[in-house]
Write an enzyme that holds these catalytic residues in place. Structure first.
Site, PDB file in Angstrom:
ATOM      1  N   LYS A 173       0.811  -1.224   0.000  1.00  0.00           N
ATOM      2  CA  LYS A 173       0.000   0.000   0.000  1.00  0.00           C
ATOM      3  C   LYS A 173       0.840   1.267   0.000  1.00  0.00           C
ATOM      4  O   LYS A 173       2.015   1.263   0.373  1.00  0.00           O
ATOM      5  CB  LYS A 173      -0.992  -0.023   1.171  1.00  0.00           C
ATOM      6  CG  LYS A 173      -2.162  -0.944   0.850  1.00  0.00           C
ATOM      7  CD  LYS A 173      -3.390  -0.705   1.673  1.00  0.00           C
ATOM      8  CE  LYS A 173      -4.527  -1.565   1.078  1.00  0.00           C
ATOM      9  NZ  LYS A 173      -5.665  -1.682   1.978  1.00  0.00           N
ATOM     10  N   ARG A 230      -4.409  -9.911   4.282  1.00  0.00           N
ATOM     11  CA  ARG A 230      -4.704  -9.951   2.847  1.00  0.00           C
ATOM     12  C   ARG A 230      -3.478  -9.446   2.102  1.00  0.00           C
ATOM     13  O   ARG A 230      -3.099  -8.289   2.262  1.00  0.00           O
ATOM     14  CB  ARG A 230      -5.920  -9.070   2.579  1.00  0.00           C
ATOM     15  CG  ARG A 230      -6.408  -9.032   1.140  1.00  0.00           C
ATOM     16  CD  ARG A 230      -7.650  -8.141   1.052  1.00  0.00           C
ATOM     17  NE  ARG A 230      -8.094  -7.990  -0.314  1.00  0.00           N
ATOM     18  CZ  ARG A 230      -7.572  -7.116  -1.169  1.00  0.00           C
ATOM     19  NH1 ARG A 230      -6.596  -6.321  -0.805  1.00  0.00           N
ATOM     20  NH2 ARG A 230      -8.038  -7.035  -2.400  1.00  0.00           N
TER      21      ARG A 230
HETATM   22  C1  7PM Z   1      -5.093   0.186  -5.725  1.00  0.00           C
HETATM   23  C2  7PM Z   1      -5.006   0.692  -4.427  1.00  0.00           C
HETATM   24  C3  7PM Z   1      -5.581  -1.081  -5.947  1.00  0.00           C
HETATM   25  C4  7PM Z   1      -5.417  -0.084  -3.365  1.00  0.00           C
HETATM   26  C5  7PM Z   1      -6.000  -1.850  -4.887  1.00  0.00           C
HETATM   27  C6  7PM Z   1      -5.928  -1.339  -3.594  1.00  0.00           C
HETATM   28  C7  7PM Z   1      -8.409  -3.892   1.084  1.00  0.00           C
HETATM   29  C8  7PM Z   1      -9.428  -4.617   0.489  1.00  0.00           C
HETATM   30  C9  7PM Z   1      -8.378  -3.466  -1.027  1.00  0.00           C
HETATM   31  C10 7PM Z   1      -8.232  -3.956   2.505  1.00  0.00           C
HETATM   32  C11 7PM Z   1     -10.085  -5.481   2.531  1.00  0.00           C
HETATM   33  C12 7PM Z   1      -5.336  -3.266  -2.275  1.00  0.00           C
HETATM   34  C13 7PM Z   1      -6.342  -2.144  -2.418  1.00  0.00           C
HETATM   35  N1  7PM Z   1      -7.746  -3.192   0.122  1.00  0.00           N
HETATM   36  N2  7PM Z   1     -10.265  -5.423   1.198  1.00  0.00           N
HETATM   37  N3  7PM Z   1      -9.398  -4.337  -0.833  1.00  0.00           N
HETATM   38  N4  7PM Z   1      -9.097  -4.775   3.171  1.00  0.00           N
HETATM   39  N5  7PM Z   1     -10.891  -6.249   3.283  1.00  0.00           N
HETATM   40  O1  7PM Z   1      -4.207  -2.938  -1.861  1.00  0.00           O
HETATM   41  O2  7PM Z   1      -7.374  -3.310   3.107  1.00  0.00           O
HETATM   42  O3  7PM Z   1      -5.613  -4.406  -2.636  1.00  0.00           O
HETATM   43  S1  7PM Z   1      -8.002  -2.770  -2.565  1.00  0.00           S
END
Ligand code: 7PM
Length: 280
Positions: free
Chosen positions: A222, A256
């Site tokens: 992130k 995750r």
């Molecule tokens: C761009 C920036 C693409 C951030 C994807 C992301 C989470 C999630 C995501 C989380 C849960 C990523 C994020 N983040 N679901 N979906 N918790 N439960 O890094 O922190 O995958 S999207």
């Protein structure tokens, strides 16, 4: 000992577990293209299984920060064929990353046994749908809407406000008929939060443990790592593993991640050092 029943597939939370991220990219310029993306998604899932993942989170990329809204039908066209193939090819629980009730229904019918909802069942009809589907649900905190949430996030107290939101959503879910034994919470790192907000939440994660639900966290690659260390996405592996370990130390039970193998090793080592930690 907590075991989540993910549509007949168990997820044992008596030790920290790893949720592998499977992004299904939009790819529909020909029939061949659809099959290509399905096959590569399955190959990626297989690799995560081999590396020790405990559950696979399938997302059509509609819930990522900054994403444009995706119609339910398009989201289903992306994720349903992949979930159907995963049900046949892997034995782990499958999670569907969606906020849309119609996608939840189709995904569970196709073989998903866990709902990962970054909107915490606030979409119209989502509470009722999740209750009817009888699978575990992760309720995530987010301030604002994905497109603008990172513009100027503000809190009086990010830990107590996130906790209050999650308490209210747990309450709403239980009122809709979802038993506490099927509920998971997530502070939503990066969703309407500055670096300082994210760090405060991570340091105080144990306070959310008091809400009585297992904690899931997403910290992998992130932008908080980029902000803190000046690293590009491709160089965030080691910092991501460090954050997963800190989160587990501070009571997270599901992490995750993109990089399953390195995270599994780190958390296996943690479990060797603290074999009794999760025996509640
Ligand atoms: C761009 C920036 C693409 C951030 C994807 C992301 C989470 C999630 C995501 C989380 C849960 C990523 C994020 N983040 N679901 N979906 N918790 N439960 O890094 O922190 O995958 S999207």
């Amino acid at each position: 000992m907590t075991v989540l029943d993910c549509g007949g597939r168990p997820l044992d939370l008596s030790r920290p577990v790893v949720m592998g991220i499977l992004n299904v990219t939009p790819d529909s310029f020909s029939d061949g293209g659809v099959f290509l993306s399905r096959d590569s998604a399955i190959a990626h899932a297989r690799r995560m299984v081999d590396e020790g993942a405990d559950i696979i989170d399938v997302g059509g990329e509609s819930t990522r920060p900054g994403a444009q809204p995706v119609p339910a039908q398009e989201e289903m066209d992306r994720v349903i064929p992949v979930i159907e193939a995963l049900r046949e090819n892997i034995s782990l629980p499958i999670s569907i990353d969606t906020a849309k009730p119609d996608v939840m229904r189709a995904a569970v019918a196709a073989g998903a046994g866990f709902i990962n909802d970054v909107r915490a069942l606030r979409e119209e009809g989502a509470l009722e749908m999740a209750a009817a589907l009888q699978v575990p649900v992760c309720l995530m905190h987010m301030q604002g809407e994905p497109r603008r949430m990172q513009e100027d996030p503000r809190y009086r107290d990010v830990v107590s406000e996130t906790g209050n939101f999650l308490r209210a959503r747990l309450q709403a879910a239980k009122a809709a008929g979802i038993p506490a034994s099927r509920l998971v919470i997530d502070p939503g790192f990066g969703f309407g939060k500055t670096l300082e907000h994210n760090l405060e939440l991570l340091r105080d994660l144990k306070k959310l443990h008091g809400l009585g639900a297992p904690i899931l966290v997403g910290l992998s690659r992130k932008s908080l790592i980029g902000k803190a260390l000046g690293l590009p996405v491709a160089g965030r592996l080691h910092a991501s593993v460090a954050l997963a370990l800190i989160a587990v130390q501070n009571s997270a039970r599901i992490v995750r991640v993109h990089d399953v193998g390195p995270t599994v090793d780190a958390l296996r080592m943690w479990s060797v050092v603290y074999p009794e930690e999760y025996k509640e």
